[in-house]
Structures are given as C-alpha cells and as structure tokens.
Motif scaffolding. Sequence first.
Motif, PDB file in Angstrom:
ATOM      1  N   UNK A 120      10.074  29.903  73.314  1.00 29.11           N
ATOM      2  CA  UNK A 120       8.785  30.661  73.433  1.00 29.11           C
ATOM      3  C   UNK A 120       8.159  30.761  71.931  1.00 29.11           C
ATOM      4  N   UNK A 121       7.541  29.766  71.306  1.00 24.24           N
ATOM      5  CA  UNK A 121       7.189  29.705  70.072  1.00 24.24           C
ATOM      6  C   UNK A 121       6.112  30.869  69.647  1.00 24.24           C
ATOM      7  N   UNK A 122       5.039  31.054  70.572  1.00 19.99           N
ATOM      8  CA  UNK A 122       4.198  32.183  70.365  1.00 19.99           C
ATOM      9  C   UNK A 122       4.828  33.584  70.163  1.00 19.99           C
ATOM     10  N   UNK A 123       5.687  33.882  71.184  1.00 23.01           N
ATOM     11  CA  UNK A 123       6.453  34.850  71.549  1.00 23.01           C
ATOM     12  C   UNK A 123       7.215  35.305  70.259  1.00 23.01           C
ATOM     13  N   UNK A 124       7.781  34.439  69.742  1.00 19.93           N
ATOM     14  CA  UNK A 124       8.680  34.510  68.777  1.00 19.93           C
ATOM     15  C   UNK A 124       7.772  35.019  67.489  1.00 19.93           C
ATOM     16  N   UNK A 125       6.858  34.329  67.219  1.00 17.88           N
ATOM     17  CA  UNK A 125       5.947  34.566  66.140  1.00 17.88           C
ATOM     18  C   UNK A 125       5.263  35.806  66.156  1.00 17.88           C
ATOM     19  N   UNK A 126       5.094  36.465  67.343  1.00 20.65           N
ATOM     20  CA  UNK A 126       4.478  37.622  67.505  1.00 20.65           C
ATOM     21  C   UNK A 126       5.582  38.715  67.167  1.00 20.65           C
ATOM     22  N   UNK A 127       6.794  38.426  67.596  1.00 15.76           N
ATOM     23  CA  UNK A 127       7.847  39.369  67.500  1.00 15.76           C
ATOM     24  C   UNK A 127       8.215  39.420  65.893  1.00 15.76           C
ATOM     25  N   UNK A 128       7.939  38.228  65.294  1.00 18.57           N
ATOM     26  CA  UNK A 128       8.278  38.367  63.742  1.00 18.57           C
ATOM     27  C   UNK A 128       7.288  39.152  63.002  1.00 18.57           C
ATOM     28  N   UNK A 129       5.924  38.866  63.597  1.00 19.42           N
ATOM     29  CA  UNK A 129       5.006  39.743  62.966  1.00 19.42           C
ATOM     30  C   UNK A 129       5.050  41.040  63.084  1.00 19.42           C
ATOM     31  N   UNK A 130       5.411  41.623  64.255  1.00 14.37           N
ATOM     32  CA  UNK A 130       5.752  42.953  64.234  1.00 14.37           C
ATOM     33  C   UNK A 130       7.061  43.391  63.552  1.00 14.37           C
ATOM     34  N   UNK A 131       7.699  42.627  63.136  1.00 13.77           N
ATOM     35  CA  UNK A 131       8.856  42.925  62.392  1.00 13.77           C
ATOM     36  C   UNK A 131       8.828  42.940  61.137  1.00 13.77           C
ATOM     37  N   UNK A 132       7.420  42.376  60.780  1.00 15.75           N
ATOM     38  CA  UNK A 132       6.728  42.123  59.341  1.00 15.75           C
ATOM     39  C   UNK A 132       7.686  40.990  58.578  1.00 15.75           C
ATOM     40  N   UNK A 133       7.937  39.938  59.102  1.00 10.25           N
ATOM     41  CA  UNK A 133       8.656  38.922  58.694  1.00 10.25           C
ATOM     42  C   UNK A 133       8.011  37.621  59.099  1.00 10.25           C
ATOM     43  N   UNK A 134       8.365  36.369  58.436  1.00 10.84           N
ATOM     44  CA  UNK A 134       7.576  35.191  59.126  1.00 10.84           C
ATOM     45  C   UNK A 134       8.560  33.914  58.669  1.00 10.84           C
TER      46      UNK A 134
END
Length: 660
Positions: A460-474
Amino acid sequence: MKSKKKFYITAAIPYTNSAPHLGHALEIIQADSFARFNRLLGKDVRFQVGTDEHGLKNWETAKKHGKEIMEFLDENVSLFKKLYNGLNISYDGFIRTTDRKNHYPGAIKLWEELVKSGDIYKKKYNGVYCTGCEAFKAERELESGKCPNHPTRELQIIEEENYFFRLSKYSGKVSKIIESDKYKVVPNIRKNEILSFLKIANDISFSRPKASLPWGIPVPDDDSHNMYVWCDALSNYITAIGYGRDEKSFKQFWPADVHVIGKDILRFHAAFWPAMLISAKIPLPKKLFIHGFILSKGTKMGKSTGNIIEPFGQIERYGVDQFRFYILGAMPLESDGEYSEELLKERINNELAGNFGNFCYRVLNFLNKNFNGVIEGIDKNENVIAELNSRIAKTREHYENFNFSLAISEILMISHIGNKYFQDNEPWKLMKDDKKKTHEILGLCANIAKNLAILIEPVMPDFSANLQNQLNVKNLRWEDINFELKNHKIGKDEILVKKIEKKDEQPKFPLDLKVAKILEARGHPNADKLYVLDIDLGSEKRQLVAGIKPYYSPEELKNKKIIVVANLKYAKLRGVESQGMLLAGDDGNGPGLLAVEQSNPGDKVYFEGFENKTEQAAYEEFAKIGMIVKNGRVYFEGKELKTEKEIVKVERAKDGARVR
Ligand SMILES: [Zn+2]
C-alpha cells in the motif's frame, strides 16, 4: 561510493485483444509489490512491463470491430496503461511488441542466433489448431474433440510448412538447470509440473506462413513467413532493455532477476524460453514466480459464467490501496485465490481499519494530545521487541519468497501486538501516576507504527506515504526498520483508513446503468432495422446491436450520450454480439433514446435511493422491470432516473411509454 545492486524484474506482457481484467490487475500488483520491496532493500530496480500485440486473434478482433489494426491496438494498450496508473504501478519501462524501433531488432537478432546454432529448421506440419489459444493442440490435450479452454470453437485442421525450433535438443539441459534451482521456479508445485513436461517436450512450431498469420514480425530471410509468438513475444524481456540495439544497456540489466507470470504460461517461460536463451548463448534469468488464477464464486471469471469483476470498478469503489491490500492477501502462493467483495469489505473494516489503522491513529493521536507530538525515550520491553523483530524477519522472508498473503498476515500480527501492548499498558490511566513511563510506552508504539509504514509500503504505497507523513519522516527504507526513532516531533494525526459502510439496507435495482457515448453507428450486415454501435463506457469500449435504424440516422447518433445496461448477459443478434443494451422509451410510435448531456462515459445512472446491482443480469430479469416515462423523464417506483450531474431525458416518447 557503494554502487547499488541492479534488480531486473518483468511482468508478463498481456495479449491486447480485449480490455484488462482482474487477473491482469493481480499480476501487475504482485510484480509491482515485489519491485517496491526490492527498492526498499536499496536495489537499483528496473521494472519492465509491456503488451503482446501480434497474432491472428488481434488481427481478427480488429477486423471484427471494423478498425485499423494499430488504431485497435492503441486503444486497448491505453486501457492497460490507464489501469496501471490507476493501480499505482511503478513500472520503469513499457515495451510494445509492435514497436519497430525498440522491439523488432532484438526479436530478429534472437531468431538469427538460433539459426546460427542450427536450431531452426523447416518442416511440413499437420495439426489441429485452436484460434482461441492461437496454438496447435496435441490429440491428448483435447476433450471430446474440443479445446478445453474454448469448447465452443471449431478446431481447424492445418497442413502447412513451418519453421521449427529444436526444443527437444535442450529439454535435458533445461531440466537440470531447473532441478538445481539455477533457474529457480517458485512455487515448488510448478517446478514439478515443468520437470514432467520437459520429459516429453517436442520441437515447437516457430513460424506461420503469412497467409495464415498476417500480423507478425517477418522471419529474417524468408518474407513468406511471420514469426510465431515465441520469438516475437518472449523476446520482449531482452529487447526492452536493449538487446539487438543497445548492448551496454542490455548487459547492465540482463539476466533478469525475476520473471513474474501466471500458471497458464508456465511452459513458455520455464521450457521454451530457457531453451531459446541457451541456444542463443544468452545467460538465463534467475527466478520465475508463478501465480495461480483469481476466481470468483469458485470458478474462473468469464462472460459466459457471469461472475466478472471489473478492476476499474473495484478501485473506484474501495480505493487503490484497499484493493491492492485485499487482492494480494487473497492469493495463496501455491493455489488459486478467491475474490469476494464481501470478504474484501470485512478485511478492510476489521483488519485494515480496525486493527492497523486504529493502532497507528490512537498512538499518534495520544502523542499529539499528551506530549505535544514529541517522541523522547523508548520503553525497553525486550519481550515485545524480540517478538516484533522475529515477525519483521518473517515478513521479509515471505516477501522474498513472493508470498504476499503471508507477508500481510505477519504485518497485521505486528500491528495486533502493538495494539495489545498499548491496551495492556492503559496509558490513559498510567498518565496520572507515571508520566515518564507513559511517554516511553508511546515512544515504543510510535516506533512500531514507523516500522509498519515501511513493512506495508510494497502493498500500500499511498497509505505508507500518508503514515510516514503523519510521523514526519519520509522515504524510509528497509534499513530504517528499528526501535530508535526518538527526540523527534511527529506531524498532525488523521484517520488512515475509513470503514466501508454496509449498504445492505439500501434497496437494489437489478441493472447496472451507465452513461455511454456512441462512437459510431453502422448497419447490421444481416438485418435492415438494426445498427451495430461502437460505444465508449469510460473504462472500456463495447459494441451494441440496437433496433433503432428506422428512427435515427448514423449522424444523429454519433457522439450522443445514451444510457446502457452494462451488466446484461451478452447475446448474439442475427450473428453479431451485443455486449449490453441501450435504453429507450417506447410509446408504440418508435423508440426515443434516453440521453444525457453533461455526464461522462462510464458515469453511474441510478434511481435515487437505489443501489445498482453489478452482478450479471439475464434478459428476462430486465424485461420484468417497470420503468415508465412521464414529462420526458424516467420513473421507477416513484423515483426519477439521474446521474450525479443531471436528470436523464427521454427523446420523443409520450407519457406512459415503457422503457426497454
Ligand atoms: Zn483453445
């Protein structure tokens, strides 16, 4: 500087005589997830896809639709590209076998190498040929004299001269290579299958005379023959990266690290292809991953069985990541998988939203509310960390073995452990007694969430990017999986996955009505009052047969946007297939079409409060429905027919006319 390890992965190139189906979606998602997993590991990935565009079936289907061959192929290829974009497929190259600049030179060179090795010869051939499979069939492959894949087709008896490739010369060698796993065939059940086939493999027909195969790559030095599919299509894996035109690029990526295919083309990839490569003195690929079929209600999807599930519709309804998550999880490594929308909803609601999404949300939300979003210390709970590490290692192993359903199960276990750890520690209570400890517990939880974002990325690439964004990492990689993220401020928390509302209470309307644009109307070859209409349904093109010729001219119909029943069983009308039906009001003085202006092809058409059924409907069912015209509009049980943009209008028909 450490140079990155190259990783060359290919998906099979689908045949383009029709629009993509769910099986295509499954394979391309699997290959994409594997490519993404290897990128996470830090490899220099080249992910290659394409389309198989020659052959009699494409030629004849184009003719049947009254189209120039390239126009027909371009349309279907664009549907595959549209699907790949919709599925978030991260391919690096797209090769078409009709590409004269990039594909032909390599296919021709490969043929010439086989000739040089003395492995191509001409022979008179007498055989039974199935136009559906585009292949000769041995007597033992037939079931009651018919092709088991195409029981309604007449088999052709063909006697002609073909070029042959000496497969029998190499079958022993290929067997040894597969037995020793130098060319690793996964799963094992397919390895055994191909080893027994290789024991009886005969030489294979490698060309057809132009008269019987008018659409193909000409055989070098013999203009009267076209290459048969083997040299033409299998060669895409090497031509795409430069074979025959750019040796440097070819050497950079070849041999392939993995070919991903379906079980129906096992022989071509595990017997023919390695034999051809050995003959041409080209190194062999390293691995072959083979997936089973995706079934619906226990059987293969097909127009005749009425259990077709359209991938475009699924993405639209549930979201691309949810669809990827479900289909990868539904597919066991060794056997066929079952696709069920009911199960999809359950898995999204219980596992994705209820377990995974819920864990991440409550952790980030708690951190933001109580600790200003800052991760400071991390709880040193060795038992929990050890168990998580062991499951992370297993997840990696499952990915490496191409076993996505087990990888997903492990990932869900990890978030389950996270949930339990959070719950057992009751941080909302502990806050009052021991704020520091609570903060550390949240620190460990946030690290679990970060690791989950990495682990789920291939699926789930978009989901992962969204979660990383919320964690403030990328752009985290596999090497970032650890429990060391601290002294770090996270971003804003948001719900990651929404539950799918069950619409069971909503009454169903038995037809799947959609807007279609008429591309062209032409006379039916065997009937005066019928038209054959080419229509655009947004995600696909179809043809309809309609009895409106006495009432509408072709010019009036061109570009008109009408309403079509999309889930009706296909039927032949005077010898021409009608892939659905258009709706018209009929007051006894001839039909008046239902039409719209602002809506787009493919848009849903519905009666307020009713949900359209998408399962296939029979004509009898359709005939029973009472839709009535009033004031130029259509009513069913007191509701009027509409799209999201407008109310559907009826041309000509008087009040009280029936819609059919
Ligand atoms: Zn067949």
